[in-house]
Design an enzyme around this catalytic site. Structure first.
Site, mmCIF file in Angstrom:
data_model
loop_
_atom_site.group_PDB
_atom_site.id
_atom_site.type_symbol
_atom_site.label_atom_id
_atom_site.label_comp_id
_atom_site.label_asym_id
_atom_site.label_seq_id
_atom_site.Cartn_x
_atom_site.Cartn_y
_atom_site.Cartn_z
ATOM 1 N N ARG A 155 -1.796 2.402 10.983
ATOM 2 C CA ARG A 155 -3.151 1.593 10.002
ATOM 3 C C ARG A 155 -3.895 0.756 11.481
ATOM 4 N NH1 ARG A 155 -3.436 6.245 6.266
ATOM 5 N NH2 ARG A 155 -1.783 6.421 5.772
ATOM 6 N N ARG A 184 10.402 -3.823 9.961
ATOM 7 C CA ARG A 184 10.380 -1.918 11.087
ATOM 8 C C ARG A 184 9.127 -0.910 10.641
ATOM 9 N NH1 ARG A 184 15.807 1.714 11.377
ATOM 10 N NH2 ARG A 184 14.346 3.629 13.313
#
Length: 212
Positions: free
Chosen positions: A173, A164
């Site tokens: 990112r 998760r």
């Protein structure tokens, strides 16, 4: 930069955890397509992402900068064991000067520094590396000397994270808004995952990696 997946939880741990909620064990196909579809439906499509926390991944990450490490450490739902500057800075003390800046010394410095796409920044990093070396050679203790370490100094770590939290990491990112180096790291982490696990994360990849 090098990312090595050292350990991961089998998918059946997640599917059986999900089946515990409904006591639907008899419907399992022992990690086959039914169980994989269950993980995708419950964990991803139905947003019961807490079930994905049963999956853990451990990575050995080498050759990232301290700047990238700071970005990575913002992801708090993870465990970090990082190369210690207190005990390892002697590696610089044993080197000869990194100046003048020429091809030979550039190559030597690259063992310790992550170079950016900007030559001026890279030159400044090499000068900072030489300053650090001189401080260490003056027998200043590592705990004080490390304050002179450039942000580009390479480090490495073991990083453990559940699925998760890894979804959240990859979504943030792999964005073009992220630091260029952590974009590269995020894509390397995704590519190091077992192929049979990548379906859990593929929709979280915001953008393909663009080399800078």
């Amino acid at each position: 930069m090098k990312v090595t997946l050292k350990h991961y939880t089998p998918l059946e741990v997640c599917s059986m955890a999900i089946r515990t909620c409904w006591q639907s064990f008899e419907k399992s196909d022992n990690g086959g397509q039914k169980d994989l579809a269950l993980i995708d439906r419950v964990g991803n499509k139905n947003k019961h992402a807490s079930t994905l926390e049963h999956l853990y991944y451990n990575f050995y990450i080498q050759g990232i900068s301290r700047a990238c490490l700071q970005e990575l450490a913002r992801h708090r739902m993870a465990s970090y064991s990082v190369k210690s500057s207190r005990y390892t800075l002697k590696e610089i003390k044993e080197e000869t000067s990194f100046l003048p800046i020429n091809q030979t010394n550039l190559t030597r410095a690259q063992k310790y520094l992550v170079f950016t796409p900007n030559e001026s920044v890279n030159i400044a990093s090499i000068k900072a590396l030489e300053n650090l070396r001189e401080i260490l050679c003056a027998n200043i203790g590592n705990d004080i000397a490390k304050y002179a370490m450039p942000e580009s100094y390479k480090t490495e770590l073991h990083w453990s994270i559940n699925a998760r939290s890894l979804q959240n990491f990859l979504e943030l990112r792999t964005s073009r808004q992220a630091l260029w180096e952590i974009q590269k790291l995020a894509h390397n982490i995704y590519n190091s995952l077992p192929k049979e696990h990548q379906f859990i994360f593929e929709e979280k990849i915001t953008q393909p990696y663009e080399k800078q």
